[in-house]
Scaffold this motif. Structure first.
Motif, PDB file in Angstrom:
ATOM      1  N   GLU A 192       0.826  -1.209   0.000  1.00 18.98           N
ATOM      2  CA  GLU A 192       0.000   0.000   0.000  1.00 18.98           C
ATOM      3  C   GLU A 192       0.862   1.261   0.000  1.00 18.98           C
ATOM      4  O   GLU A 192       0.533   2.244  -0.675  1.00 18.98           O
ATOM      5  N   LEU A 238       2.249   1.639  -3.523  1.00 20.01           N
ATOM      6  CA  LEU A 238       1.259   2.074  -4.512  1.00 20.01           C
ATOM      7  C   LEU A 238       1.104   3.590  -4.509  1.00 20.01           C
ATOM      8  O   LEU A 238       0.920   4.208  -5.570  1.00 20.01           O
ATOM      9  N   ARG A 239       1.182   4.212  -3.332  1.00 16.30           N
ATOM     10  CA  ARG A 239       1.056   5.670  -3.273  1.00 16.30           C
ATOM     11  C   ARG A 239       2.187   6.350  -4.044  1.00 16.30           C
ATOM     12  O   ARG A 239       1.962   7.327  -4.767  1.00 16.30           O
ATOM     13  N   ALA A 287       3.977   4.922  -6.489  1.00  7.89           N
ATOM     14  CA  ALA A 287       3.853   4.564  -7.903  1.00  7.89           C
ATOM     15  C   ALA A 287       2.808   5.425  -8.597  1.00  7.89           C
ATOM     16  O   ALA A 287       3.037   5.929  -9.709  1.00  7.89           O
ATOM     17  N   ARG A 288       1.666   5.617  -7.966  1.00  8.97           N
ATOM     18  CA  ARG A 288       0.584   6.389  -8.584  1.00  8.97           C
ATOM     19  C   ARG A 288       0.943   7.861  -8.712  1.00  8.97           C
ATOM     20  O   ARG A 288       0.348   8.578  -9.518  1.00  8.97           O
ATOM     21  N   ALA A 289       1.937   8.283  -7.940  1.00  6.44           N
ATOM     22  CA  ALA A 289       2.410   9.669  -8.050  1.00  6.44           C
ATOM     23  C   ALA A 289       3.503   9.810  -9.106  1.00  6.44           C
ATOM     24  O   ALA A 289       4.091  10.893  -9.250  1.00  6.44           O
ATOM     25  N   TYR A 301       4.010  -1.582 -10.553  1.00  3.99           N
ATOM     26  CA  TYR A 301       4.052  -0.157 -10.245  1.00  3.99           C
ATOM     27  C   TYR A 301       3.931   0.688 -11.518  1.00  3.99           C
ATOM     28  O   TYR A 301       3.295   1.745 -11.511  1.00  3.99           O
ATOM     29  N   GLN A 325       0.342   0.796 -12.386  1.00  2.00           N
ATOM     30  CA  GLN A 325      -0.378   1.691 -11.474  1.00  2.00           C
ATOM     31  C   GLN A 325      -0.087   3.150 -11.785  1.00  2.00           C
ATOM     32  O   GLN A 325      -0.922   4.026 -11.527  1.00  2.00           O
ATOM     33  N   ALA A 326       1.100   3.414 -12.344  1.00  6.33           N
ATOM     34  CA  ALA A 326       1.453   4.790 -12.713  1.00  6.33           C
ATOM     35  C   ALA A 326       0.800   5.211 -14.024  1.00  6.33           C
ATOM     36  O   ALA A 326       0.979   6.354 -14.457  1.00  6.33           O
ATOM     37  N   GLY A 327       0.080   4.295 -14.660  1.00  2.00           N
ATOM     38  CA  GLY A 327      -0.616   4.621 -15.902  1.00  2.00           C
ATOM     39  C   GLY A 327       0.259   4.596 -17.132  1.00  2.00           C
ATOM     40  O   GLY A 327      -0.109   5.164 -18.167  1.00  2.00           O
TER      41      GLY A 327
END
Length: 684
Positions: free
Chosen positions: A314, A317-318, A320-322, A398, A401-403
């Motif tokens: 978790e 993920l924060r 990675a998404r950033a 990751y 998750q980062a798109g």
């Protein structure tokens, strides 16, 4: 250590028995967590009597010479024989060593094996000097023959020896006597001990697969874990447990790695979803509650472990998404090598190199560069810090998750491949570009700082990196240059700032690195049945830095030499080359002016002119088209006329003009055949 110890026991004892004069039919060894066992079948009952004769000094030799001879033989003067010799009378000693019973020899050999056992780790306990991996409790050593079983006592410190052993520590701890190996194995199994590790592994696998199948699931295969767990138990009892619902959404690789590393659990997968939903643990005993208490304890510990993994996941993920920026920035403070900079600097080099390689492998440059920029980001993640073996695997999650684009996400994992000879090689263009860039930067970097493999030492895995480059090129059928103006090695060397000469050209390091890759290629091709001399013959030709072209040439030449035409033509070529070389050395000239058909005397000589006229353009055109099979076929047509020429024609004719013409003809044979490969490098 069990497998190695089992093999060491068999070798030490069996070799010792043979050295002492005993022979045997077969030997087998076994291991469990509590015991090592060895059985030897067909052992002779005693060693043979040996008779040795030794020649001593002459009978009139000084007394000291005789005394020395007597000491060496252990005999007295009266025991010696006198025999006539060319130089007079000579003393002879006849030494007889009577055979010894097997019981005596076995005791000595077993004692020596125990005292000199090569444990990687061992301990000394009590007041004794014996070292063993754990305290040694008892020795069961018996000789069994038609007369029954006899106890052999190797007399090891205070360790009792006899004809008894104990069963399972908890389920059957009482001692029992045995009379033979068969009796031993049968009684052990009744006492809840499976002696053979292979049998324990088979039992674990079968029970685990059946338990999973019964619930519509499948066991995740792990041969290494299976061997390890089989070595932890004497009486394997397979139990299947549940993974808490809170953890089922973790990546399956995280669940599998955490359970394997921390708990030695097997993963059980749902084949329809790919999720890891249950686990299998292996107990070392049966219980009245069918393992319920054991499972409850294991599930409690597992929940604590997986809570940590979920926390890491978790948090990661924060980041990675950033966009993974925090990780990439932190890698600027992680040293890759003190002479090659930080991980961030290395990532920058790989990204630039991947962008240049991309068009050569059919990849989009922007995607290749972006994939290289984030491929190592997971090295700074909490999950990879906890489980380093998940690097690359987590990067893919990751990146998704980062798109980032699917090709980019795939490359972050696949760029590490191939790590070993059995690994798959990535085929997606972006993955290939990043994988090549990663390995080429490693090679060029360590070559630039003169950190090359020496002997068996290869601390930076440069041989593996070179083999990775070879497999990526060959298995993707890439046509790329390694040392040309835009060759891969030159691009990589530019990236790491490899030394250059005064005129701007890169130093010989590039050629040295190419030679290193060629050496790895020889190993790769040798394992595929292509001889080293065939590779050398192909390497000597232009274009040897194009690995795909080089291997196609070597494979075609290897196939050709495997035919009768190829074998015979090679002999004809070598004969022509030898005669020509000797003549050129003797005469001090090079016979390369072209042979004249008008001077040909017989049909065989004229036929060879015609055959060469036909083969030469065919071989040249085929080589230009890189159709090596066709070139070999055209060369095969020369076999018969070359054979016929040497059967009918004397090259060193009396006429100087005819001799010179025929030597020029031999030069033409050499030139035409050498257009395919450097046949002078071939053996045979």
């Amino acid at each position: 250590m069990q497998q190695r110890a089992s093999e060491d026991l068999r070798k030490l004892v069996a070799d010792g028995l043979v050295e002492a004069g005993l022979t045997y039919g077969s030997a087998a060894s076994f291991s469990t967590p509590r015991r090592l066992a060895l059985t030897i079948e067909g052992l002779t009952d005693k060693s043979p009597t040996l008779r040795e004769e030794r020649k001593g000094p002459r009978t009139d030799a000084p007394e000291k010479a005789l005394e020395g001879f007597l000491r060496s033989t252990g005999l007295s003067r009266e025991d010696l024989e006198t025999r006539a010799d060319k130089k007079g009378e000579v003393f002879f000693a006849v030494i007889e060593k009577p055979g010894r019973p097997a019981e005596e020899i076995v005791a000595e050999v077993v004692a020596a094996a125990i005292h000199n056992f090569p444990w990687p780790k061992s301990m000394r306990w009590g007041s004794g000097s014996l070292r063993w991996v754990r305290p040694l409790h008892s020795i069961l050593c018996i000789l069994h023959d038609e007369g029954g079983a006899r106890v052999v006592d190797p007399q090891i410190a205070d360790v009792p020896a006899g004809d008894s052993t104990a069963g399972h520590r908890f389920m059957a701890p009482a001692r029992f006597t045995v009379s033979s190996f068969e009796d031993y194995a049968v009684k052990l199994k009744k006492a809840h001990v499976v002696l053979d590790p292979a049998e324990r592994a088979d039992h674990i696998r079968a029970d685990a697969e059946n338990a999973a199948f019964a619930q519509g699931l499948e066991l995740v295969e792990d041969k290494g874990l299976l061997a390890e767990v089989a070595g932890l138990v004497e009486w394997p009892v397979v139990l299947m447990g549940d993974i808490g619902a809170d953890f089922l959404d973790l990546p399956p690789e995280v669940l599998q790695t955490s359970m394997k590393e921390h708990q030695k659990f097997f993963s059980v997968r749902n084949p329809s979803s790919g999720r890891i939903e249950k686990f299998v643990t292996v107990a070392n005993r049966e219980t009245a509650d069918q393992g319920a208490t054991i499972l409850a304890g294991n599930q409690k510990v597992l929940a604590a472990r997986l809570s940590d993994a979920k926390f890491f996941w978790e948090n990661d993920l924060r980041v990675a998404r950033a966009g993974m920026g925090d990780w990439l920035e932190s890698l600027a403070n992680v040293t890759f090598h003190n002479k090659l900079g930080s991980q961030a600097q290395r990532i920058s080099r790989i990204a630039a190199l991947a962008r240049e390689i991309a068009p050569l492998v059919g990849a989009e440059p922007d995607l290749a560069e972006r994939a290289a920029q984030v491929a190592k980001a997971d090295l700074a993640s909490e999950m990879v810090y906890e489980f380093p073996e998940l690097q690359g695997v987590m990067a893919r999650y990751y990146a998704a998750q980062a798109g980032l684009a699917p090709e980019v996400a795939a490359a972050t994992q696949e760029h590490y491949a191939p790590l070993g000879p059995s690994d798959d090689v990535p085929s997606a263009p972006v993955s290939v570009a990043v994988a090549l860039a990663d390995k080429l930067d490693t090679l060029a970097g360590f070559w630039a700082i003169d950190e090359k493999p020496t002997g068996s030492k290869d601390p930076f895995a440069l041989r593996r990196a070179a083999l990775g480059v070879i497999r990526l090129v060959l298995e993707n059928d890439l046509r790329v240059s390694l040392t040309g103006n835009d060759g891969l090695l030159r691009l990589a060397a530019d990236g790491v700032g490899a030394r250059k000469t005064d005129n701007g050209e890169q130093s010989a390091d590039i050629n040295d690195l190419l030679s290193f890759i060629h050496d790895r290629l020889k190993v790769y091709l040798r394992d595929r049945g292509i001889r080293h001399d065939v590779i050398d013959a192909s390497l000597a030709m232009p274009g040897s830095d194009d690995l795909t072209l080089l291997v196609k040439r070597a494979q075609a030449l290897s196939d050709f030499l495997g035919t009768e035409d190829g074998t015979n033509l090679l002999q004809g070529f070598k004969r022509a080359n030898n005669i020509l070389t000797q003549a050129e050395e003797k005469d001090g000239v090079e016979y390369s002016y072209g042979a004249d058909l008008k001077l040909a005397e017989g049909p065989e000589e004229k036929a060879l002119f015609v055959a060469l006229d036909q083969a030469e353009p065919q071989i040249r055109d085929a080589m230009q088209a890189e159709d090596f099979a066709a070139a070999m076929g055209a060369m095969a047509a020369l076999r018969a006329p070359v054979d016929a020429f040497f059967e009918a024609v004397q090259v060193n004719a009396d006429s100087a003009i005819i001799r010179r013409n025929r030597l020029n003809l031999l030069h033409r044979i050499r030139a035409v055949c050498s257009g395919v490969a450097d046949l002078t490098r071939l053996e045979g």
